[in-house]
Write a protein that holds these residues in place. Structure first.
Motif, mmCIF file in Angstrom:
data_model
loop_
_atom_site.group_PDB
_atom_site.id
_atom_site.type_symbol
_atom_site.label_atom_id
_atom_site.label_comp_id
_atom_site.label_asym_id
_atom_site.label_seq_id
_atom_site.Cartn_x
_atom_site.Cartn_y
_atom_site.Cartn_z
ATOM 1 N N UNK A 1 0.854 -1.181 0.000
ATOM 2 C CA UNK A 1 0.000 0.000 0.000
ATOM 3 C C UNK A 1 0.891 1.232 0.000
ATOM 4 N N UNK A 2 0.642 2.129 -0.920
ATOM 5 C CA UNK A 2 1.422 3.358 -1.007
ATOM 6 C C UNK A 2 0.804 4.390 -0.077
ATOM 7 N N UNK A 3 1.560 4.794 0.921
ATOM 8 C CA UNK A 3 1.052 5.772 1.866
ATOM 9 C C UNK A 3 1.975 5.911 3.053
ATOM 10 N N UNK A 4 1.696 6.872 3.889
ATOM 11 C CA UNK A 4 2.468 7.062 5.113
ATOM 12 C C UNK A 4 2.094 5.986 6.133
ATOM 13 N N UNK A 5 3.090 5.493 6.871
ATOM 14 C CA UNK A 5 2.844 4.481 7.904
ATOM 15 C C UNK A 5 2.612 5.183 9.235
ATOM 16 N N UNK A 6 1.380 5.117 9.709
ATOM 17 C CA UNK A 6 0.947 5.834 10.912
ATOM 18 C C UNK A 6 0.424 4.823 11.923
ATOM 19 N N UNK A 7 0.732 5.046 13.200
ATOM 20 C CA UNK A 7 0.264 4.141 14.244
ATOM 21 C C UNK A 7 -0.443 4.919 15.352
ATOM 22 N N UNK A 8 -1.411 4.274 15.964
ATOM 23 C CA UNK A 8 -2.195 4.888 17.041
ATOM 24 C C UNK A 8 -2.270 3.920 18.204
ATOM 25 N N UNK A 9 -2.028 4.411 19.400
ATOM 26 C CA UNK A 9 -2.125 3.592 20.606
ATOM 27 C C UNK A 9 -3.515 3.741 21.217
ATOM 28 N N UNK A 10 -4.050 2.630 21.715
ATOM 29 C CA UNK A 10 -5.397 2.611 22.286
ATOM 30 C C UNK A 10 -5.334 2.057 23.702
ATOM 31 N N UNK A 11 -6.102 2.670 24.589
ATOM 32 C CA UNK A 11 -6.324 2.150 25.941
ATOM 33 C C UNK A 11 -7.816 1.915 26.125
ATOM 34 N N UNK A 12 -8.158 0.840 26.830
ATOM 35 C CA UNK A 12 -9.554 0.611 27.157
ATOM 36 C C UNK A 12 -10.093 1.725 28.042
ATOM 37 N N UNK A 13 -11.389 1.921 27.997
ATOM 38 C CA UNK A 13 -12.011 2.941 28.833
ATOM 39 C C UNK A 13 -12.277 2.422 30.231
ATOM 40 N N UNK B 1 10.584 0.783 26.521
ATOM 41 C CA UNK B 1 10.426 2.232 26.719
ATOM 42 C C UNK B 1 10.539 3.051 25.439
ATOM 43 N N UNK B 2 11.180 2.516 24.386
ATOM 44 C CA UNK B 2 11.333 3.283 23.149
ATOM 45 C C UNK B 2 10.370 2.817 22.056
ATOM 46 N N UNK B 3 9.469 1.899 22.366
ATOM 47 C CA UNK B 3 8.528 1.397 21.370
ATOM 48 C C UNK B 3 7.467 2.446 21.051
ATOM 49 N N UNK B 4 6.776 2.251 19.932
ATOM 50 C CA UNK B 4 5.801 3.232 19.479
ATOM 51 C C UNK B 4 4.621 3.374 20.431
ATOM 52 N N UNK B 5 4.141 2.271 21.004
ATOM 53 C CA UNK B 5 2.975 2.366 21.884
ATOM 54 C C UNK B 5 3.221 3.320 23.055
ATOM 55 N N UNK B 6 4.262 3.118 23.876
ATOM 56 C CA UNK B 6 4.504 4.095 24.946
ATOM 57 C C UNK B 6 4.902 5.466 24.415
ATOM 58 N N UNK B 7 5.570 5.523 23.249
ATOM 59 C CA UNK B 7 5.954 6.819 22.688
ATOM 60 C C UNK B 7 4.722 7.646 22.338
#
Length: 389
Positions: free
Chosen positions: A255-267, A358-364
């Motif tokens: 897939x041609x596009x920017x690689x974007x990530x989002x972290x989620x926490x349960x409510x 500590x340097x992973x995307x989720x905590x970042x």
């Protein structure tokens, strides 16, 4: 579905990310089993994550019991020493079988753990409040350990059995997300027996995806066994590499596009999932975000957080991340990986136990949203304690 404001509240009476309700953990120290290692090819990454948690967890509030699973599947009592599990490119950390054996509760009427020492003597480890399974890949992230913990009646951090199983299997993740109305990368799924029987016929079916394409084990993470295939001549080697990890393989269109990530926490308390700001993986040339780039500092990939997005783009990404989280019945935490294309957002995959060093995307992503690594650990433990299984 609307998502909540990704910025953690500063109201000390609230229960948003970074603010732990004192009543949820009691006044005495909460006993946390940090469970790590395991039988998968991601054993070392799990150990490295455990090292990060051991070094950052609040010792004033939590008592830690480090339980390491060896590569053979033995549950062992490990030293409470974060330095033993530091991630080093020369010597990846592992759980050493020291001869101890940790035993889970005999029934759901008790939360008491015991350990048999290397000399054969057995002693009590005491009552456990919650288990933090920091496990990646099969035999840990895929619902197997979650099922064990539910059988024993122990509260635990993260996704339940169903969400763990769905999130681990990329084919079923895509199937569920597609049914929920989310765009996913086009793919084909093939089993080893079908490839072995007629590789030319199967390869011909891949042609509709076009080159380049990505070949992935269906049930592995950390980019283990993943190859970027630029032409048909590279396909056989990529399939062999993926089949070394799993008997089911996904072949995906690039897939041609920017690689974007989002972290989620349960409510908290059954409220809507909470989403972070966006992080972006910026790649150099034709590289992709492989194991060495993620964990060993290999050149070719940079993490940018927060990513440069318009307000409407960020809001739509957060909406889709929360939708994906709920589509697989997620609890606790997840990381949703996207491509931002000219036509909008495409979900690549959802990870129910993302890289958590500590340097992973989720905590970042949560750090950029105002939530520190120790506060993130606090919040995940609080969610584990309140989740009804």
């Amino acid at each position: 579905m609307a998502t909540s404001d990704p910025t953690p509240t500063t109201d000390p009476g609230a229960t948003a990310p970074g603010v732990t309700d004192p009543s949820s953990v009691g006044t005495a120290k909460t006993v946390v089993v940090v469970l790590f290692g395991g039988r998968s090819s991601e054993h070392s990454i799990s150990c490295a994550t455990a090292g990060g948690v051991l070094s950052a967890i609040d010792r004033e509030r939590f008592e830690v019991v480090p339980v390491g699973i060896t590569a053979e599947g033995a549950f062992t009592l490990q030293p409470d020493d974060a330095s033993r599990f530091a991630l080093d490119a020369e010597t990846l950390p592992t759980v050493v079988d020291n001869g101890t054996r940790v035993h889970w509760p005999e029934s759901s009427t008790t939360r008491e753990l015991t350990v048999t020492e290397a000399d054969g003597s057995t002693r009590l480890l005491g009552e456990v409040d919650v288990v933090f399974p920091i496990l990646h890949g099969p035999f840990g992230e895929d619902g197997t350990v979650q099922g064990l913990l539910e059988l024993t009646g122990l509260p635990y951090v993260g996704a339940g059995v169903l969400a763990s199983s769905l999130g681990m299997d990329k084919h079923f993740t895509k199937t569920v997300l597609q049914a929920a109305g989310v765009s996913v990368a086009p793919w084909r799924t093939v089993r080893r027996r079908d490839w072995d029987a007629a590789p030319e016929r199967v390869a011909a079916d891949f042609e509709a995806l076009g080159y380049p394409m990505f070949v992935k084990p269906a049930r592995a993470g950390s980019s283990v066994g993943v190859s970027r295939v630029g032409s048909s001549g590279d396909l056989a080697a990529a399939m062999a590499k993926a089949f070394a990890e799993d008997h089911k393989v996904l072949v995906e269109a690039a897939v041609v596009g920017r690689e974007i990530e989002c972290a989620v926490l349960g409510g908290r308390g059954g409220t809507a999932p909470r989403t972070s700001v966006a992080g972006e993986i910026v790649l150099a040339g034709d590289t992709f975000y492989d194991f060495e780039s993620k964990y060993l500092g290999a050149p070719g990939a940079d993490l940018v957080c927060p990513a440069d997005l318009r307000g409407d783009q960020l809001a739509e990404m957060q909406r889709l991340a929360a939708l994906a989280f709920e589509a697989i019945d997620g609890t606790g935490l997840a990381r949703v990986d996207f491509f931002l294309t000219d036509d909008g957002w495409v979900i690549n995959e959802i990870n129910t136990m993302p890289g958590f060093t500590p340097i992973s995307m989720f905590p970042a992503c949560w750090l950029a949203s105002g939530l520190s690594y120790p506060e993130l650990i606090d919040e995940l433990i609080a969610l584990g304690l309140e989740t009804e299984r």
